[in-house]
Design a protein around this motif. Structure first.
Motif, PDB file in Angstrom:
ATOM      1  N   GLY A   1      -4.304  51.602   4.375  1.00 43.64           N
ATOM      2  CA  GLY A   1      -3.167  52.532   4.459  1.00 43.64           C
ATOM      3  C   GLY A   1      -1.869  51.858   4.126  1.00 43.64           C
ATOM      4  N   GLN A   2      -0.769  52.525   4.462  1.00 41.39           N
ATOM      5  CA  GLN A   2       0.569  52.056   4.148  1.00 41.39           C
ATOM      6  C   GLN A   2       0.972  50.911   5.082  1.00 41.39           C
ATOM      7  OE1 GLN A   2       2.342  53.072   1.574  1.00 41.39           O
ATOM      8  NE2 GLN A   2       0.576  54.348   1.026  1.00 41.39           N
ATOM      9  N   PRO A   3       1.842  49.989   4.588  1.00 44.02           N
ATOM     10  CA  PRO A   3       2.281  48.864   5.434  1.00 44.02           C
ATOM     11  C   PRO A   3       3.102  49.348   6.618  1.00 44.02           C
ATOM     12  CG  PRO A   3       3.588  48.993   3.428  1.00 44.02           C
ATOM     13  CD  PRO A   3       2.489  49.977   3.275  1.00 44.02           C
ATOM     14  N   ALA A   4       2.955  48.632   7.747  1.00 43.31           N
ATOM     15  CA  ALA A   4       3.745  48.949   8.947  1.00 43.31           C
ATOM     16  C   ALA A   4       4.743  47.835   9.202  1.00 43.31           C
ATOM     17  CB  ALA A   4       2.809  49.099  10.158  1.00 43.31           C
ATOM     18  N   LEU A   5       5.668  48.120  10.051  1.00 39.78           N
ATOM     19  CA  LEU A   5       6.702  47.137  10.367  1.00 39.78           C
ATOM     20  C   LEU A   5       6.165  46.074  11.324  1.00 39.78           C
ATOM     21  CD1 LEU A   5       9.785  49.450  10.894  1.00 39.78           C
ATOM     22  CD2 LEU A   5       9.242  48.036   8.900  1.00 39.78           C
ATOM     23  N   ASN A   6       6.475  44.774  11.032  1.00 39.39           N
ATOM     24  CA  ASN A   6       6.118  43.675  11.933  1.00 39.39           C
ATOM     25  C   ASN A   6       7.125  43.610  13.082  1.00 39.39           C
ATOM     26  OD1 ASN A   6       3.928  42.802  10.481  1.00 39.39           O
ATOM     27  ND2 ASN A   6       5.182  41.515   9.127  1.00 39.39           N
ATOM     28  N   PRO A   7       6.758  42.958  14.183  1.00 39.17           N
ATOM     29  CA  PRO A   7       7.768  42.700  15.232  1.00 39.17           C
ATOM     30  C   PRO A   7       8.878  41.847  14.648  1.00 39.17           C
ATOM     31  CG  PRO A   7       5.539  42.309  16.039  1.00 39.17           C
ATOM     32  CD  PRO A   7       5.416  42.516  14.574  1.00 39.17           C
ATOM     33  N   LEU A   8      10.093  42.143  15.047  1.00 38.40           N
ATOM     34  CA  LEU A   8      11.243  41.461  14.473  1.00 38.40           C
ATOM     35  C   LEU A   8      11.367  40.028  15.009  1.00 38.40           C
ATOM     36  CD1 LEU A   8      13.915  44.288  14.666  1.00 38.40           C
ATOM     37  CD2 LEU A   8      12.619  43.518  12.672  1.00 38.40           C
TER      38      LEU A   8
ATOM     39  N   GLY B   1      19.080  35.381  12.624  1.00 34.83           N
ATOM     40  CA  GLY B   1      19.395  34.059  12.096  1.00 34.83           C
ATOM     41  C   GLY B   1      20.840  33.971  11.672  1.00 34.83           C
ATOM     42  N   ASP B   2      21.205  32.776  11.178  1.00 32.14           N
ATOM     43  CA  ASP B   2      22.582  32.560  10.752  1.00 32.14           C
ATOM     44  C   ASP B   2      22.623  32.065   9.300  1.00 32.14           C
ATOM     45  OD1 ASP B   2      21.409  30.176  11.112  1.00 32.14           O
ATOM     46  OD2 ASP B   2      22.972  29.319  12.401  1.00 32.14           O
ATOM     47  N   GLU B   3      21.595  32.370   8.519  1.00 32.13           N
ATOM     48  CA  GLU B   3      21.508  31.895   7.147  1.00 32.13           C
ATOM     49  C   GLU B   3      22.551  32.591   6.247  1.00 32.13           C
ATOM     50  OE1 GLU B   3      17.477  31.554   9.044  1.00 32.13           O
ATOM     51  OE2 GLU B   3      19.005  33.116   8.883  1.00 32.13           O
ATOM     52  N   THR B   4      22.724  31.955   5.060  1.00 34.77           N
ATOM     53  CA  THR B   4      23.671  32.502   4.072  1.00 34.77           C
ATOM     54  C   THR B   4      22.880  33.304   3.035  1.00 34.77           C
ATOM     55  OG1 THR B   4      25.164  30.639   4.387  1.00 34.77           O
ATOM     56  CG2 THR B   4      25.424  31.943   2.364  1.00 34.77           C
TER      57      THR B   4
ATOM     58  N   LYS C   1      14.678  32.107  -1.421  1.00 35.84           N
ATOM     59  CA  LYS C   1      14.012  33.369  -1.122  1.00 35.84           C
ATOM     60  C   LYS C   1      14.707  34.483  -1.927  1.00 35.84           C
ATOM     61  CE  LYS C   1      11.473  31.314   1.995  1.00 35.84           C
ATOM     62  NZ  LYS C   1      10.037  31.070   1.802  1.00 35.84           N
ATOM     63  N   VAL C   2      13.903  35.401  -2.516  1.00 33.78           N
ATOM     64  CA  VAL C   2      14.449  36.493  -3.340  1.00 33.78           C
ATOM     65  C   VAL C   2      13.862  37.817  -2.881  1.00 33.78           C
ATOM     66  CG1 VAL C   2      14.736  37.432  -5.661  1.00 33.78           C
ATOM     67  CG2 VAL C   2      14.698  34.947  -5.306  1.00 33.78           C
ATOM     68  N   ILE C   3      14.753  38.768  -2.643  1.00 35.68           N
ATOM     69  CA  ILE C   3      14.357  40.158  -2.353  1.00 35.68           C
ATOM     70  C   ILE C   3      15.044  41.051  -3.381  1.00 35.68           C
ATOM     71  CG2 ILE C   3      14.434  42.043  -0.706  1.00 35.68           C
ATOM     72  CD1 ILE C   3      14.465  39.972   1.533  1.00 35.68           C
ATOM     73  N   TYR C   4      14.211  41.884  -4.058  1.00 35.23           N
ATOM     74  CA  TYR C   4      14.733  42.805  -5.074  1.00 35.23           C
ATOM     75  C   TYR C   4      14.865  44.205  -4.471  1.00 35.23           C
ATOM     76  CZ  TYR C   4      13.163  39.096  -8.244  1.00 35.23           C
ATOM     77  OH  TYR C   4      12.967  37.890  -8.863  1.00 35.23           O
ATOM     78  N   ALA C   5      15.873  44.953  -4.885  1.00 39.09           N
ATOM     79  CA  ALA C   5      16.079  46.336  -4.446  1.00 39.09           C
ATOM     80  C   ALA C   5      16.226  47.228  -5.668  1.00 39.09           C
ATOM     81  CB  ALA C   5      17.321  46.430  -3.569  1.00 39.09           C
TER      82      ALA C   5
ATOM     83  N   ASN D   1      11.703  38.586   7.867  1.00 36.53           N
ATOM     84  CA  ASN D   1      10.369  38.114   7.477  1.00 36.53           C
ATOM     85  C   ASN D   1      10.444  37.120   6.331  1.00 36.53           C
ATOM     86  OD1 ASN D   1       9.168  39.663   9.431  1.00 36.53           O
ATOM     87  ND2 ASN D   1       8.590  41.334   8.028  1.00 36.53           N
ATOM     88  N   SER D   2      11.319  37.414   5.383  1.00 32.47           N
ATOM     89  CA  SER D   2      11.430  36.535   4.225  1.00 32.47           C
ATOM     90  C   SER D   2      11.990  35.170   4.602  1.00 32.47           C
ATOM     91  CB  SER D   2      12.308  37.196   3.151  1.00 32.47           C
ATOM     92  OG  SER D   2      12.431  36.351   2.040  1.00 32.47           O
ATOM     93  N   LEU D   3      13.043  35.167   5.449  1.00 27.55           N
ATOM     94  CA  LEU D   3      13.670  33.896   5.812  1.00 27.55           C
ATOM     95  C   LEU D   3      12.794  33.080   6.751  1.00 27.55           C
ATOM     96  CD1 LEU D   3      17.369  35.053   6.265  1.00 27.55           C
ATOM     97  CD2 LEU D   3      16.463  33.568   4.468  1.00 27.55           C
ATOM     98  N   LYS D   4      12.078  33.747   7.646  1.00 25.66           N
ATOM     99  CA  LYS D   4      11.263  33.032   8.618  1.00 25.66           C
ATOM    100  C   LYS D   4       9.866  32.738   8.105  1.00 25.66           C
ATOM    101  CE  LYS D   4      14.614  33.162  11.580  1.00 25.66           C
ATOM    102  NZ  LYS D   4      15.371  31.917  11.889  1.00 25.66           N
TER     103      LYS D   4
END
Length: 957
Positions: free
Chosen positions: A819-826, A830-833, A908-912, A948-951
């Motif tokens: 099925g469709q992806p669900a949200l992970n526990p948060l 963080g304090d990253e740039t 790390k790269v996230i596309y929108a 999720n991406s940063l951690k």
């Protein structure tokens, strides 16, 4: 009225055949001269006749004007006779008044003279010859019978009767005899002389320029003078019983000098005899003179004498003329046969008597090798019976046979014969033509014609060929099929019936007829157009003239091609192109709209995250979020239509999928509409997105509900459909194979034909403003196409509509997909740039605000180029790139990420993007929830993917 008056003594060839009409509208000046000439000649003849009358007696031995009158009429055309008759009137008056005749008697003489001359001439023209020349005995006997006897008898009867009525001193018998004998003798003597001597000279005129002939003529005249003198002055005159010596010069003149000599000698004999007998009683006794019996005796003798030399002359001359004409005819025949293309053979009893040069050339033989031999020797054995039968039956019709040449070769020949009787012999003249080339051409023509007819009948186009008179000469069966021509009209030779039927089959008969008439009126023009039949069939019409290499026009050829399917496919292709263009537009609009919705959703999330909102304000924030979600659903439809939304297909049974949405469909339709299902007995396996199929059914159900405001019936049916190659002609999307058919039929108002082509157009609706978006059927069309299927529509106004959907069929089902992806526990904040690259300022501000509240340091850039500058200054601290894929300035999000990853592979790269991951990442790997964020997105989704991406936490499925 125009008249043409030739000379009264003119050449008759000119008078009767070549005299032209006077175009001035007036009588030609020469007419009066010619009329005066005739009048003068008539008067002089009358005066001469006066000296041939017995003194103090009514007897005129020879009334010369009668002979002149008849001859002049015969030499001129009948329409000129009235003018000649008018010319006689003054001559009659002058002569009779000069000799003391009363006016009444003058008029009688004029009327009777004219009547008998006209009657005699008309009878000769009518029953003997149109232009008598006394060339034959028939013409002379005609002059003798009709004019010298019949017309003068009529004239004598009328004149004697009228003279008696006027109180003449003579008896009816005396007047009749006096009139008849004088006029008859004049016609026998003077008329032949005028007629013969006014003919073209030719071979009739004696050649007096020859000395020998002149001496003979002089001797003849001397003998005539001696014998005449002896008769009158040394014998008993005209009463002498022995007048036979006079026959010698008469026969001499006729036999040696022809009709002209005979007529001249007749006059030279008759005039002196009559003159000396009547005026001086030459050779007569007083008793004979007193009795007056010598007058009729003299007239009879002169009449017999006039015929004695002339009749043999005419017979002999006619014979000579016939012999000359025969000789000339034979010469012409020889020349004709020598110049003929055909071989000409003269045979008798099957034996060759003569042949022309062409015939000998055909046989390849010399004349000595051919003449006297049997015809059968030159005919092939197979044809001998044909030739023998033709000779035996004296057949004159055309027949074909084979002829053998001297070298043994055989050629095909065509023969036609004519039986000719020469004396007691029956000859057969046969013309033979070599038809070898014609037979070869005929065989070739037969083959080509058969080939052409076969080719024409096998053509897919209707073909019609007409000749130069627009008459039908060739057509094929396809023509009759296209225009639904009944058999009785197709077999009828009346082309007007066929044209009338074809015209009535068209949607616009007047326009069709005008075009046909125009092309027939302009034989040089080539025409091509399209027209529609009454049943909706569209035909392509082509017409061109048929000419040979020399440009001669033979007719016109017409071809008719059914292009209905072609036009339908063109319309479908245009619809596809239009839908694709609109889809691209819709996708672009949806992409930009998703940016706006993302701002609204993020701002609503920020409001709800604020703990200082009252319950009412919190409810308003929820409403804002819900409205944004509804707008997002609308943009999803646009993306579906524009194929910018990712399918989530899986193997499923269409029957079960429909069952799953049954309750929702019943709620959508309401209680007034009866919903029926007709499922196929076997499973309907397909590979499809279940949610999108539900969307298709709901959209079609809503469309059907709106078409049945007063209730009705909706039938949903599934079945299996198998198609071969012929299905490609039905639709531009159709293809052969095995398919599942989903049919949705209603009993609503139907779709009018004029709007049928537009029903799948996006934003097209017939509903009232505010009651429809116009995306329902457009979405259905887009979903079906994304599933590699196609859709057809059948509708009739007031009877309902059926939508038929075809989807590729599976033979079985594979293992179900996750099925469709669900949200992970948060994870912990963080304090990253983070480097944020987004060209939409409002969305960029909202994202920056949320990320800042989460504790991240955010560096902003409005384009890819600007982001590169920010990177150069902060590459050591930037740990994550959040970038829009589509940005202005020449550097898009993918290119930006590639450049930065080259410098820092651990970045790390996230596309929108406003598009789904499959569409946006068609050139590289994108995964929702891992390195891709679909717009619009909620605050929670943004926070989840960033952390999720940063951690380094993988997405939960």
């Amino acid at each position: 009225m125009r008249f043409h008056f030739p000379s009264v003594l003119q050449n008759p060839a000119t008078t009767l055949e070549s005299a032209g009409a006077d175009t001035s509208g007036q009588i030609p000046r020469s007419l009066w001269q010619r009329s005066l000439l005739f009048s003068l000649a008539y008067f002089l003849c009358a005066e001469a006749s006066f000296y041939l009358a017995v003194p103090a007696s009514p007897f005129i031995a020879i009334w010369l004007p009668a002979g002149l009158y008849v001859a002049v009429l015969l030499l001129n055309r009948s329409r000129e006779w009235p003018w000649l008759a008018l010319a006689v009137l003054p001559a009659n008056f002058a002569f009779d008044l000069l000799h003391g005749t009363k006016v009444g008697t003058i008029l009688v003489f004029y009327g009777v003279n004219t009547s008998e001359a006209v009657v005699g001439a008309w009878l000769i023209r009518r029953f003997v010859a149109r232009r008598p020349t006394l060339a034959t005995l028939k013409e002379y006997l005609g002059l003798l019978g009709f004019s010298a006897v019949l017309s003068t008898t009529l004239g004598a009867t009328i004149s004697a009767g009228m003279l008696t009525a006027l109180g003449s001193s003579h008896s009816f018998r005396q007047s009749w005899m006096n009139w008849w004998t004088g006029e008859a003798l004049a016609i026998l003597l003077l008329s032949p002389f005028v007629l013969v001597w006014r003919q073209p000279s030719g071979g009739n005129r004696p050649r007096f320029n020859q000395a020998k002939k002149l001496r003979e003529a002089a001797l003849l005249l001397l003998v005539l003078a001696i014998l005449t003198w002896r008769l009158l002055f040394t014998g008993e005159g005209v009463m002498s019983p022995n007048k036979s010596p006079l026959l010698l010069p008469l026969l001499w003149a006729g036999l040696r000098f022809g009709p002209r000599g005979a007529t001249l000698v007749n006059l030279l004999l008759a005039l002196p005899v009559a003159f000396f007998t009547t005026q001086f009683s030459a050779g007569l006794t007083p008793e004979q003179v007193a009795s007056g019996d010598y007058i009729p005796y003299m007239q009879i003798a002169l009449a017999v004498a006039s015929m004695a030399g002339l009749i043999p002359a005419i017979v002999l001359h006619s014979h000579e003329r016939i012999m000359v004409e025969l000789s000339e005819s034979e010469e012409r025949f020889r020349n004709l046969t020598a110049a003929a293309f055909e071989g000409i053979f003269i045979t008798e009893n099957g034996r060759i008597m003569d042949a022309n040069d062409q015939g000998l050339k055909m046989l390849g033989r010399e004349r000595a090798e051919t003449i006297g031999r049997e015809v059968a020797e030159f005919v092939s054995p197979e044809s001998r019976s044909i030739v023998a039968d033709a000779i035996r039956a004296n057949r004159e019709s055309i027949y074909e046979h084979q002829v053998i040449r001297k070298d043994g070769s055989i050629f095909d020949a065509e023969a036609r014969a004519k039986m000719v009787r020469v004396g007691e012999r029956n000859l057969r003249m046969t013309a033979i033509r070599d038809i070898t080339e014609r037979k070869r051409a005929q065989d070739e023509l037969v083959w080509k014609t058969a080939f052409l007819e076969a080719q024409t009948d096998s053509a897919l186009d209707g073909i019609l060929v007409v000749d130069a008179r627009a008459k039908r000469i060739l057509q094929n069966q396809r023509l009759f099929q296209l225009f639904k021509v009944p058999d009785e009209i197709a077999r009828d030779d009346d082309d007007s019936k066929l044209l009338r039927h074809v015209t009535n089959q068209t949607r616009n008969p007047k326009q069709f007829s005008e075009r046909v008439a125009y092309l027939y009126a302009h034989p040089d023009e080539i025409g091509r157009d399209e027209f529609e039949l009454a049943d909706g069939t569209v035909l392509d019409r082509y017409s061109a003239p048929v000419r040979d290499k020399a440009g001669k026009y033979y007719g016109r050829i017409w071809t008719f091609r059914d292009i209905t399917e072609h036009r339908n496919l063109e319309a479908q292709v245009r619809q596809m192109q239009k839908m694709d263009a609109v889809g691209k537009l819709a996708g672009g609009v949806a992409h930009d709209f998703n940016n706006i919705l993302a701002v609204i959703q993020l701002q609503a999330g920020l409001l709800k995250a604020d703990g200082h909102l009252s319950p009412a304000q919190s409810e308003l924030a929820d409403e804002i979020g819900n409205a944004a979600q509804r707008a997002a659903a609308l943009t999803r439809q646009l993306l579906l239509f524009g194929r910018k939304e990712k399918l989530q297909p899986r193997d499923l049974d269409l029957n079960e999928s429909i069952n799953g949405v049954t309750k929702m469909l019943r709620r959508t339709l309401g209680e007034d509409i009866q919903l029926q299902f007709r499922f196929a007995l076997q499973p309907m396996f397909i590979h499809a997105d279940a949610g999108m199929l539900d969307q298709v059914l709901v959209n079609l159900a809503v469309n059907a509900r709106d078409a049945m405001p007063k209730g009705g019936r909706l039938v949903i049916e599934t079945s299996v459909a198998e198609f071969d190659e012929s299905v490609r002609r039905q639709s531009a999307h159709a293809r052969p194979g095995s398919f599942v058919s989903l049919s949705v039929s209603d009993t609503g108002c139907g779709i009018p034909p004029e709007i049928m082509p537009r029903i799948f157009d996006p934003f097209f609706t017939t509903k009232d403003v505010g009651k429809g978006t116009g995306l329902g059927l457009a979405t259905v069309f887009g979903i079906v196409e994304q599933h590699k299927g196609w859709i057809t529509v059948r509708s009739e106004v007031d009877c309902g509509t059926t939508f038929q959907i075809y989807l590729p069929r599976l033979t079985g089902m594979s293992k179900p997909e996750p099925g469709q992806p669900a949200l992970n526990p948060l994870p912990a904040p963080g304090d990253e740039t983070i480097l944020l690259a987004e060209d939409d300022a409002f969305l960029r501000a909202s994202v920056r605000k949320i990320l800042s509240q989460l504790g991240y340091r955010v560096l902003e850039a409005a384009s890819g180029v600007e982001a590169l500058e920010v990177w150069k200054q902060n590459r050591e601290v930037i740990q994550l790139l959040l970038t829009d894929l589509v940005m202005p300035g020449g550097v898009n999000g993918k290119e930006l990420a590639e450049k930065l990853l080259k410098e820092n592979p651990r970045l790390k790269v996230i596309y929108a993007s406003g598009y789904n991951a499959d569409i946006a990442g068609k050139d590289f790997a994108l995964e929702e929830g891992v390195n891709f964020l679909a717009k619009p997105f909620e605050t929670e989704r943004l926070e989840q993917i960033i952390r999720n991406s940063l951690k380094g936490v993988p997405a939960m499925h």
